[in-house]
Design a protein around this motif. Structure first.
Motif, mmCIF file in Angstrom:
data_model
loop_
_atom_site.group_PDB
_atom_site.id
_atom_site.type_symbol
_atom_site.label_atom_id
_atom_site.label_comp_id
_atom_site.label_asym_id
_atom_site.label_seq_id
_atom_site.Cartn_x
_atom_site.Cartn_y
_atom_site.Cartn_z
ATOM 1 N N VAL A 141 40.634 79.945 46.028
ATOM 2 C CA VAL A 141 41.602 78.988 46.566
ATOM 3 C C VAL A 141 42.572 79.679 47.518
ATOM 4 O O VAL A 141 42.884 79.176 48.602
ATOM 5 N N SER A 144 41.024 80.802 50.893
ATOM 6 C CA SER A 144 40.596 79.654 51.706
ATOM 7 C C SER A 144 41.778 78.746 52.060
ATOM 8 O O SER A 144 41.569 77.675 52.643
ATOM 9 N N HIS A 145 43.000 79.175 51.693
ATOM 10 C CA HIS A 145 44.223 78.419 51.992
ATOM 11 C C HIS A 145 44.117 76.981 51.477
ATOM 12 O O HIS A 145 44.420 76.014 52.166
ATOM 13 N N ASP A 146 43.713 76.879 50.219
ATOM 14 C CA ASP A 146 43.417 75.604 49.583
ATOM 15 C C ASP A 146 44.336 75.432 48.374
ATOM 16 O O ASP A 146 45.263 76.221 48.165
ATOM 17 N N HIS A 147 44.069 74.416 47.569
ATOM 18 C CA HIS A 147 44.783 74.200 46.314
ATOM 19 C C HIS A 147 43.760 73.945 45.206
ATOM 20 O O HIS A 147 42.668 73.421 45.462
ATOM 21 N N SER A 149 41.728 72.154 42.277
ATOM 22 C CA SER A 149 41.393 70.740 42.098
ATOM 23 C C SER A 149 41.116 70.398 40.638
ATOM 24 O O SER A 149 40.740 69.270 40.328
ATOM 25 N N VAL A 155 38.136 75.685 41.502
ATOM 26 C CA VAL A 155 37.273 75.384 42.635
ATOM 27 C C VAL A 155 36.125 74.458 42.233
ATOM 28 O O VAL A 155 35.002 74.570 42.742
ATOM 29 N N HIS A 157 35.741 71.739 43.276
ATOM 30 C CA HIS A 157 35.406 70.958 44.468
ATOM 31 C C HIS A 157 34.513 71.719 45.445
ATOM 32 O O HIS A 157 34.122 71.158 46.473
ATOM 33 N N LYS A 158 34.193 72.982 45.152
ATOM 34 C CA LYS A 158 33.358 73.767 46.068
ATOM 35 C C LYS A 158 32.004 74.083 45.431
ATOM 36 O O LYS A 158 31.912 74.380 44.239
ATOM 37 N N HIS A 329 41.689 66.708 44.212
ATOM 38 C CA HIS A 329 42.621 66.647 45.329
ATOM 39 C C HIS A 329 43.072 65.225 45.642
ATOM 40 O O HIS A 329 44.157 65.015 46.190
#
Length: 394
Positions: A141, A144-147, A149, A155, A157-158, A329
């Motif tokens: 996260v 990848s500059h994500d949050h 989920s 992750v 969501h990936k 998300h």
């Protein structure tokens, strides 16, 4: 993390059309829920244990203020420091003041949703302090500059293929399609970070009042390394995590891993009783426990007190047909899924998350999956009623 819960309907529509997300959710929630069912059904006394766990959490809430005071006294007796935080800003200020006091500039952190809640990493970055996430999912996260989920699987969501491509792009990892090879590569990247860090951070799965102990459960060993190698350990934990006794912990630790990851026990169960004592070969020189309120006292004083009994296993997410289709998300804040549809409005104001109580079919799968039998559908109905009152006070 910015609050975008009022955009649930729009983000859910986008999520439903995202083929890669749907693939990741099918794999992730399906596997997690089936593993949970398998290991829970191994226990002939599963329902009795569930009610025993529920009793432990409700007893803790019944004696909530007294247990927190007892916890504080015991942490101090163990040589640690307790810092109370009314809100996110105060919690971040405490951490920054500890960093300034000990001249800390480089940290490593094990998984903690509460640090996502208070926006700790941006606050540290603004102050020129580097913080590396060491949980594999949280590290993905971060780079990848994500949050996150999901409460347990950040992750969710990936897909594996997306993560592989991210590692190849960001970390120059040689091509591989084997998850074990990817994990081994990242472990090599992170190992030096522990040795370079001058402080470590963690959350806490449980706070045991009778001995002033913070407990975290992990599968990767990063929790132990993050909190025992650096000279300073800072734990930021929500006040609702307190439980009375080790006997209560013995019950709950049987339910948490089974419900969260479908394991009989996590690989690591780490317990912290303050800084290292004289003669101990490892452990921090200084230990700070930041106890975060941030709206939890308001929940405690409301009709939704039982929401604080949640042990953050994520089982209700994996069982929920809404989460299974739209992912985390879409819920627009740190805590997604059925429990997030309750906690997010309660902590941020129902008017700032008004679609979430309706993001449920009320099928009851969340209550059935909950290891401490929280009546999530009933609270969602209550919030729907409250929202109607807010919209039409007459």
């Amino acid at each position: 993390m910015d609050l975008t819960a009022n955009h649930f309907q729009e983000t859910a529509v986008v999520a439903l059309q995202d083929i890669e997300l749907q693939t990741a959710l099918d794999r992730g929630t399906g596997n997690a829920d089936s593993r949970r069912r398998a290991v829970i059904h191994e226990l002939v006394h599963a329902q009795a244990l569930r009610q025993q766990g529920r009793g432990a959490r409700l007893r803790a809430l019944h004696d909530f203020p007294e247990l927190l005071e007892k916890l504080e006294a015991n942490v101090k007796a163990n040589g640690g420091h307790v810092l109370w935080a009314r809100n996110s800003e105060e919690a971040n200020r405490h951490v920054l003041e500890v960093c300034a006091k000990h001249k800390l500039k480089r940290g490593v952190k094990s998984k903690s949703m509460v640090t996502e809640e208070i926006g700790l990493l941006p606050a540290l970055e603004k102050a020129g302090i580097e913080m590396i996430e060491t949980d594999l999912g949280e590290y993905i996260v971060q780079i990848s500059h994500d949050h996150p989920s999901h409460i347990i699987m950040p992750v969710m969501h990936k897909t594996k293929e997306q993560i592989r491509d991210l590692f190849m792009e960001q970390l120059k990892m040689p091509y591989t399609d084997e998850a074990a090879d990817m994990t081994r590569f990242v472990r090599g990247e992170l190992r030096q970070k522990y040795l370079e860090a001058d402080f470590g951070m963690s959350g806490g799965n449980f706070l045991i009042a009778e001995t002033g102990t913070v407990v975290i459960v992990t599968n990767e060993g990063n929790g132990r390394l993050s909190t025992s190698v650096p000279k300073v350990h800072i734990a930021v934990v929500g006040i609702e995590k307190v439980i009375p006794t080790w006997e209560d912990f013995a019950t709950l630790i049987q339910m948490l891993p089974r419900s969260a990851t479908g394991q009989r026990m996590t690989v690591y169960v780490n317990m912290f009783n303050g800084p290292a004592r004289e003669g101990e070969p490892d452990g921090p020189e200084h230990f700070y426990l930041v106890l975060l309120d941030n709206g939890r006292s308001d929940i405690y004083a409301s009709q939704y007190t039982e929401a604080l009994a949640c042990i953050r296993c994520g089982a209700c997410l994996n069982a929920c047909p809404v989460y299974q289709n739209v992912g985390g998300h879409s819920y627009g804040w740190v805590y997604p899924g059925p429990i997030g549809a309750i906690v997010t409005p309660l902590l941020n104001g129902i008017e700032n998350a008004e679609p979430l109580p309706f993001a449920s079919s009320l099928c009851g799968a969340c209550k059935q999956a909950c290891p401490v039998d929280i009546n999530i559908p009933d609270m969602l109905l209550g919030l729907r009623h409250d929202l109607e009152h807010v919209q039409d006070p007459a």
